[in-house]
Design an enzyme around this catalytic site. Structure first.
Site, PDB file in Angstrom:
ATOM      1  N   ASP A  61      -6.575  -7.057   4.095  1.00  0.00           N
ATOM      2  CA  ASP A  61      -7.225  -6.825   3.383  1.00  0.00           C
ATOM      3  C   ASP A  61      -8.039  -7.663   3.345  1.00  0.00           C
ATOM      4  O   ASP A  61      -9.450  -7.766   3.078  1.00  0.00           O
ATOM      5  CB  ASP A  61      -6.822  -5.859   2.777  1.00  0.00           C
ATOM      6  N   ASP A  70      -2.397 -18.610   1.061  1.00  0.00           N
ATOM      7  CA  ASP A  70      -3.687 -19.147   0.771  1.00  0.00           C
ATOM      8  C   ASP A  70      -4.264 -20.373   1.189  1.00  0.00           C
ATOM      9  O   ASP A  70      -5.373 -20.687   0.930  1.00  0.00           O
ATOM     10  CB  ASP A  70      -3.133 -19.758  -0.856  1.00  0.00           C
ATOM     11  N   TYR A  89       1.097  -0.813   0.243  1.00  0.00           N
ATOM     12  CA  TYR A  89       0.226   0.214   0.202  1.00  0.00           C
ATOM     13  C   TYR A  89       0.924   1.088   0.007  1.00  0.00           C
ATOM     14  O   TYR A  89       0.669   2.358  -0.677  1.00  0.00           O
ATOM     15  CB  TYR A  89      -0.759   0.070   1.619  1.00  0.00           C
ATOM     16  N   LYS A 136       3.438 -15.871   3.068  1.00  0.00           N
ATOM     17  CA  LYS A 136       4.149 -15.972   1.885  1.00  0.00           C
ATOM     18  C   LYS A 136       5.283 -16.218   1.701  1.00  0.00           C
ATOM     19  O   LYS A 136       5.852 -15.664   0.536  1.00  0.00           O
ATOM     20  CB  LYS A 136       2.942 -15.290   0.921  1.00  0.00           C
ATOM     21  N   ASP A 181     -12.824  -9.066   4.694  1.00  0.00           N
ATOM     22  CA  ASP A 181     -13.339  -9.315   3.818  1.00  0.00           C
ATOM     23  C   ASP A 181     -13.855 -10.706   3.811  1.00  0.00           C
ATOM     24  O   ASP A 181     -15.251 -10.651   4.042  1.00  0.00           O
ATOM     25  CB  ASP A 181     -12.857  -9.304   1.983  1.00  0.00           C
TER      26      ASP A 181
END
Ligand code: IPM
Ligand code: MG
Length: 360
Positions: free
Chosen positions: A251, A227, A146, A195, A255
């Site tokens: 982020d 994942d 970001y 990751k 959600d």
């Protein structure tokens, strides 16, 4: 006690839901002998329309001078609103990113849990949802992709876009400490998500998280690839207590976690720096399609105000009162349209605010 609160009503349903949260806070103040001092500032689309930019220096200064910030939501319809014809740094969301950075709000707390009364709204199979779940996503908020360097250049006759993902040890350490501290007050488990099978930033993340974990022997730590985490959230959400992760993964996963609860209109969030200061906002967006109709669910904003009472003002009793008013209103069968089911009493946004006040 005097509570100096800067409010950002924002765009879409923002002004309606913030009005209800203010009403509830005024009721808390009256009952427990406090004084609320609200100052509104503009951010997002409302600020673009009035000042030509999504957040002004003056607005930042007002927010900085307060004890805490209560926000509704910002942004509009990305395909139809003229705000999205502007260059990226002039759009509503740029205001949000700017205030996060300006106030150093590096720790974003997003709780996601299944309300007993709303369990039917959970999209998971009953054999999974019956275990219930109650997790908190601790998302790093001022680093990573970001805020990395980005540019679009022309190379060999075609455009090439570059976004950079960086994390320093100190950025990882301070958010990891927040994660472990909060886990201590909950079920004492941290799942750090990265990751590390691909990214250097993730390998450093894992190393620093392990170093911090050594100071919290009472908290269990596990590492999970992002994942796999996305999968586990729908397969077995009950396994999670605190999910600790970097900005972009947080982020996306937050959600997903909120969707899994089936009631995103109920979920609050807090963004904190290393003092008591924080910005509190619902986890949902500005819902421009239902703005101005007095049908939005104000509960996520009201619960964000409860988080504010707890984290910025140490007013636990007052925060408990707000949270139990929410549970009571649900038990009494009142529902805004987003959480309505047959046999319940359908009410408006402002009626929900009034009914919550009655229960404080
Ligand atoms: C959020 C939002 C923001 C983010 C957008 C609006 C910039 O999706 O708060 O999760 O990506 O952080
Ligand atoms: Mg998001």
């Amino acid at each position: 006690m005097v509570l100096n609160i800067t409010c950002i009503p924002g765009d879409g349903i923002g002004p309606e839901i913030v009005a209800q949260a203010k009403k509830v806070l005024e009721k808390v103040a009256a009952k427990y002998g406090h004084e609320m001092k609200f100052t509104d500032i503009l951010m997002g689309g409302a600020s673009i329309d009035a000042c030509g930019e999504p957040l002004t220096e003056e607005a930042i200064a007002t927010a900085k001078a307060a004890d805490a910030v209560l926000m509704g939501s910002i942004g509009g319809n990305t395909s139809t609103s003229p705000w999205y014809k502007l260059p990226p740094e002039k759009r509503p969301e740029a205001g949000l990113l700017r205030i996060r950075k300006a106030l150093n709000l590096f720790a974003n707390l997003r709780p996601a849990y299944l309300y007993e009364e709303l369990a039917a709204a959970c999209p998971l199979k009953e054999e999974i949802s019956k275990a219930g779940f109650d997790m908190l996503i601790m998302r790093e908020l001022t680093g990573g992709l970001y805020f990395g360097e980005r540019k679009t250049i022309e190379e060999n006759g075609e455009l090439k876009a570059i976004d950079t993902l960086t994390y320093s040890e100190s950025e990882i350490r301070r958010i990891a400490i927040k994660g472990f501290e909060i886990a201590r007050k909950r079920r004492k488990k941290v799942t750090s998500v990265d990751k590390a099978n691909v990214l250097d930033s993730s390998r450093l993340w894992r190393k620093v998280v392990n170093e911090v974990a050594a100071d919290y022997p009472d908290v269990t730590v596990e590492h999970m690839l992002v994942d796999n985490c996305a999968m586990q959230l729908v397969k077995d959400p009950a396994q999670f207590d605190v999910i600790l992760t970097e900005n972009m993964f947080g982020d996306i996963l937050s959600d997903e976690a909120s969707m899994v609860t089936g009631s995103i209109g109920m979920l609050s969030s807090a963004s904190l720096n290393d003092t008591k200061f924080g910005l509190y906002e619902p986890s949902h967006g500005s819902a421009p399609d239902i703005a101005g109709q007095n049908i939005a669910n104000p509960i996520a904003t009201v619960l964000s105000a409860a988080m504010m009472l707890r984290y910025s003002f140490d007013l636990d009793k007052e925060a408990d009162a707000v949270e139990s008013a929410v549970r009571q209103v649900l038990k009494d069968g009142y529902r805004t349209v987003d959480i309505y089911s047959e046999g319940m009493k359908k009410i408006s946004c402002s009626e929900m605010g009034d009914l919550l006040c009655e229960r404080i």
